[in-house]
Design a protein around this motif. Structure first.
Motif, short mmCIF file in Angstrom:
data_model
loop_
_atom_site.label_atom_id
_atom_site.label_comp_id
_atom_site.label_asym_id
_atom_site.label_seq_id
_atom_site.Cartn_x
_atom_site.Cartn_y
_atom_site.Cartn_z
N PHE A 86 0.64 -0.89 -0.12
CA PHE A 86 -0.22 0.22 0.14
C PHE A 86 0.50 1.51 -0.21
N THR A 87 0.70 2.19 -0.90
CA THR A 87 2.29 3.06 -1.55
C THR A 87 1.02 4.10 -0.64
N ASN A 88 2.26 5.51 -0.54
CA ASN A 88 2.00 6.39 0.86
C ASN A 88 0.71 7.03 -0.01
N ALA A 89 0.96 7.53 -1.93
CA ALA A 89 -0.44 7.79 -2.02
C ALA A 89 -1.40 7.10 -1.73
N GLY A 101 -7.19 8.92 3.52
CA GLY A 101 -7.35 10.08 4.24
C GLY A 101 -6.23 9.89 5.81
N SER A 102 -5.48 8.67 5.59
CA SER A 102 -4.48 8.15 6.72
C SER A 102 -3.44 8.74 6.88
N GLU A 141 13.07 2.08 3.49
CA GLU A 141 14.47 2.34 5.43
C GLU A 141 15.03 0.76 5.56
N ALA A 142 13.88 -0.22 5.09
CA ALA A 142 14.85 -1.39 5.98
C ALA A 142 15.45 -2.21 4.40
N GLY A 143 15.33 -1.67 3.23
CA GLY A 143 16.42 -2.09 2.46
C GLY A 143 15.26 -2.63 1.74
N LEU A 144 14.03 -2.86 1.58
CA LEU A 144 13.24 -3.72 0.31
C LEU A 144 12.93 -2.10 -0.85
N THR A 145 12.76 -2.83 -1.71
CA THR A 145 12.85 -2.14 -3.31
C THR A 145 11.00 -1.98 -3.27
N VAL A 146 10.07 -1.14 -3.24
CA VAL A 146 8.81 -0.97 -3.40
C VAL A 146 8.82 -0.50 -4.76
N GLU A 147 7.95 -0.74 -5.31
CA GLU A 147 7.23 -0.92 -6.75
C GLU A 147 5.89 -0.40 -6.25
N ALA A 148 5.96 1.33 -7.17
CA ALA A 148 4.62 1.19 -6.81
C ALA A 148 3.46 1.81 -8.39
N GLY A 149 2.33 0.62 -7.99
CA GLY A 149 1.74 0.89 -9.64
C GLY A 149 0.99 2.25 -9.02
N GLU A 150 -0.16 2.55 -10.36
CA GLU A 150 -1.11 2.89 -10.02
C GLU A 150 -2.42 2.55 -8.91
N ALA A 151 -2.70 3.66 -8.19
CA ALA A 151 -3.58 3.57 -7.21
C ALA A 151 -4.61 3.15 -6.92
N TRP A 152 -4.92 2.18 -6.60
CA TRP A 152 -6.17 0.80 -6.54
C TRP A 152 -6.55 0.44 -7.41
N ALA A 153 -5.07 0.68 -8.45
CA ALA A 153 -5.97 -0.82 -9.57
C ALA A 153 -4.81 -1.78 -9.18
N GLY A 169 1.46 -8.13 -2.88
CA GLY A 169 0.25 -7.25 -3.71
C GLY A 169 0.05 -6.42 -3.55
N GLN A 170 -0.34 -4.66 -4.25
CA GLN A 170 -0.36 -3.35 -3.72
C GLN A 170 -1.90 -3.26 -2.58
N ASN A 171 -2.96 -3.32 -3.29
CA ASN A 171 -4.37 -2.94 -2.59
C ASN A 171 -5.09 -4.21 -2.40
N PRO A 172 -6.22 -4.38 -1.94
CA PRO A 172 -6.88 -4.89 -2.39
C PRO A 172 -7.55 -5.05 -3.11
N ALA A 173 -7.65 -5.01 -4.51
CA ALA A 173 -7.76 -5.35 -5.67
C ALA A 173 -6.91 -5.66 -6.16
#
Length: 231
Positions: free
Chosen positions: A165-168, A174-175, A189-201, A213-217
């Motif tokens: 789940f991304t910062n965006a 709203g959190s 910061e822990a050394g993992l490479t986080v790949e951010a896709g389109e929000a909610w997709a 997986g990035q999000n519920p979808a």
């Protein structure tokens, strides 16, 4: 038949930066959809939580507007309330990783509260990745990876390409402004490479034995990829 361990939160509240708490738990879709997919494929699922408490569901995830309509909300609610796996969890501290073929961690803000700092969860996830077991984690579930710290102090998943789940998305939900920390930042910061896709997709990353997986979808696509790892 494979045996899949679901590591799930025991927290029903998320402590915010101002000291207030936000009701939470696990996100229904992220637990129910993979549970159904794994069982349909003939596999066995065991849920384990800190202390063996019944994992609380985030009530927002059962609302029609979050679940994709009233019919799906009712279906998710029924599974959450009746599935034996959810109703009779094992005690996380008693779990033997040798008894399982894969590990899965659903999200919701609950893992931000407890699994992110849970030594038993961290121990299991460290051993799982070291042994090459398929590990699936979705949305806020990657918070559990933060507790997977090796004896030398480094994260067992450092160097892995994941998503979460991304910062965006946290901002859009709203959190972000009242969070003590943001998941994407802490994982980086822990050394993992986080790949951010389109929000909610839907967005899934596969790196060696780790599927995220990035999000519920992303729950359904992640389950599909994890099943591939199980043959």
């Amino acid at each position: 038949m494979a045996k899949i361990l679901f590591v799930m939160t025991g927290a029903d509240a998320w402590t915010l930066a101002d000291g207030s708490t936000h009701r939470t738990g696990f996100w229904a879709e992220e637990a129910v959809v993979p549970l159904e997919a794994f069982k349909a494929a003939g596999h066995e699922v065991t849920v384990a939580t800190p202390g063996g408490v019944v994992s609380p569901v985030d009530p927002v995830s059962l609302a029609p507007e979050a679940a994709g309509g009233a019919e799906e909300a009712a279906r998710l609610t029924k599974v959450v309330e009746t599935a034996a796996e959810f109703r009779r969890p094992a005690v996380l501290a008693d779990v033997r990783l040798e008894d399982f073929d894969a590990v899965y961690v659903p999200g919701g803000h609950g893992p931000m509260e407890d699994l992110a700092v849970d030594a038993d969860s961290g121990r299991l996830l460290t051993r799982a990745v070291d042994r090459g077991l398929p590990v699936g984690v979705v949305c806020h579930g990657p918070a559990a990876l933060l507790a997977a710290v090796k004896e030398d102090g480094t994260n067992a998943y450092a160097g892995y390409r994941i998503t979460a789940f991304t910062n965006a998305e946290e901002q859009l939900a709203g959190s972000a402004d009242n969070a003590k920390w943001l998941l994407q930042d802490r994982l980086t910061e822990a050394g993992l490479t986080v790949e951010a896709g389109e929000a909610w997709a839907p967005h899934v990353e596969v790196d060696r034995n780790v599927v995220t997986g990035q999000n519920p979808a992303s729950s359904g696509p992640l389950a599909t990829e994890l099943l591939k790892k199980l043959g």
